[in-house]
Every structure is written in C-alpha cells, then in structure tokens.
Design a protein around this motif. Structure first.
Motif, PDB file in Angstrom:
ATOM      1  N   THR A   4       0.911  -1.198  -0.143  1.00 19.66           N
ATOM      2  CA  THR A   4       0.166  -0.057  -0.103  1.00 19.66           C
ATOM      3  C   THR A   4       0.785   1.224  -0.037  1.00 19.66           C
ATOM      4  N   CYS A  46       1.574  -2.623  -6.141  1.00 19.22           N
ATOM      5  CA  CYS A  46       1.336  -1.606  -4.989  1.00 19.22           C
ATOM      6  C   CYS A  46       0.002  -0.875  -5.295  1.00 19.22           C
ATOM      7  N   TYR A  88      -7.058  -4.202  -4.870  1.00 19.67           N
ATOM      8  CA  TYR A  88      -6.409  -5.206  -4.074  1.00 19.67           C
ATOM      9  C   TYR A  88      -6.974  -6.489  -4.635  1.00 19.67           C
TER      10      TYR A  88
END
Length: 115
Positions: A4, A46, A88
């Motif tokens: 993250t 990421c 995600y």
C-alpha cells in the motif's frame, strides 16, 4: 504481494514530508521486489490511492480540513474504502492480473497525473 502506497508517494506533499518519503520508498520497494522475486513466481504490486475516507481522517485533521477532505480531486470527494478494495482484489486474483508485477495502481478520483 500487494503493498500500500499513496498518491503522496507519487507527487510528494509539503505538509507530509516523512509520510510522502516513506510511501515513495514503498513504491520503489515494490519495483525492486518485483524484479527480485519474479524467478520465484512471486508477483509484487502496489495500490497508491488518493484521498480515502477513514476514521483516521477526523482523528488527525482539524474540523475545517475534514469538511473539505478530498475535494481537490476531479470527483470532488474522497473515496470510500470499498471503492479502493477492488484494486487489491484485482492484484490478488491470478485470473485477473497474472501478467502484472511491479505495478503501482493509483485510484485517484479522476486525477490523471498526480501532482
């Protein structure tokens, strides 16, 4: 592996220098680990969102800043966490992102170039 980051790691922030620097380091760590772990079949990506409404927002900002939090992006509001979650899921699902590694996905509320 999904890290993250933050839009602040992409463009910097004069009020959050240490935070911006560490998030920039997370982005570079993502690039480096993606190269180092590819031979092992490990993908490293990421997610670097812009403003997201969380309980931390009213806990860390003064009330006048909370009222306008996120209004600087083209969508004129901060994201809700469930609007960022699909990023995600995308990286976690091999059938969706098996060709992705070393990427920074930046859900920014319509901002096309951070900065």
């Amino acid at each position: 592996m999904i890290n993250t980051g933050s839009v602040n790691g992409l463009r910097g922030n004069k009020s959050l220098i240490d935070y911006s620097a560490t998030k920039g380091a997370v982005h570079t760590l993502t690039f480096s680990l993606a190269q180092a772990l590819l031979d092992r079949g490990i993908r490293v990506n990421c997610v670097a969102p812009g403003p997201v409404w969380t309980p931390l927002t009213p806990a860390t900002f003064p009330p006048e800043r909370v009222e306008t939090f996120g209004e600087q992006v083209p969508m004129d509001r901060a994201a809700q966490p469930d609007e960022i979650a699909p990023s995600y899921v995308f990286f976690a699902a091999d059938q969706l992102s098996s060709y992705y590694t070393g990427e920074v996905l930046a859900p920014l509320g319509g901002e096309t170039t951070p900065g």
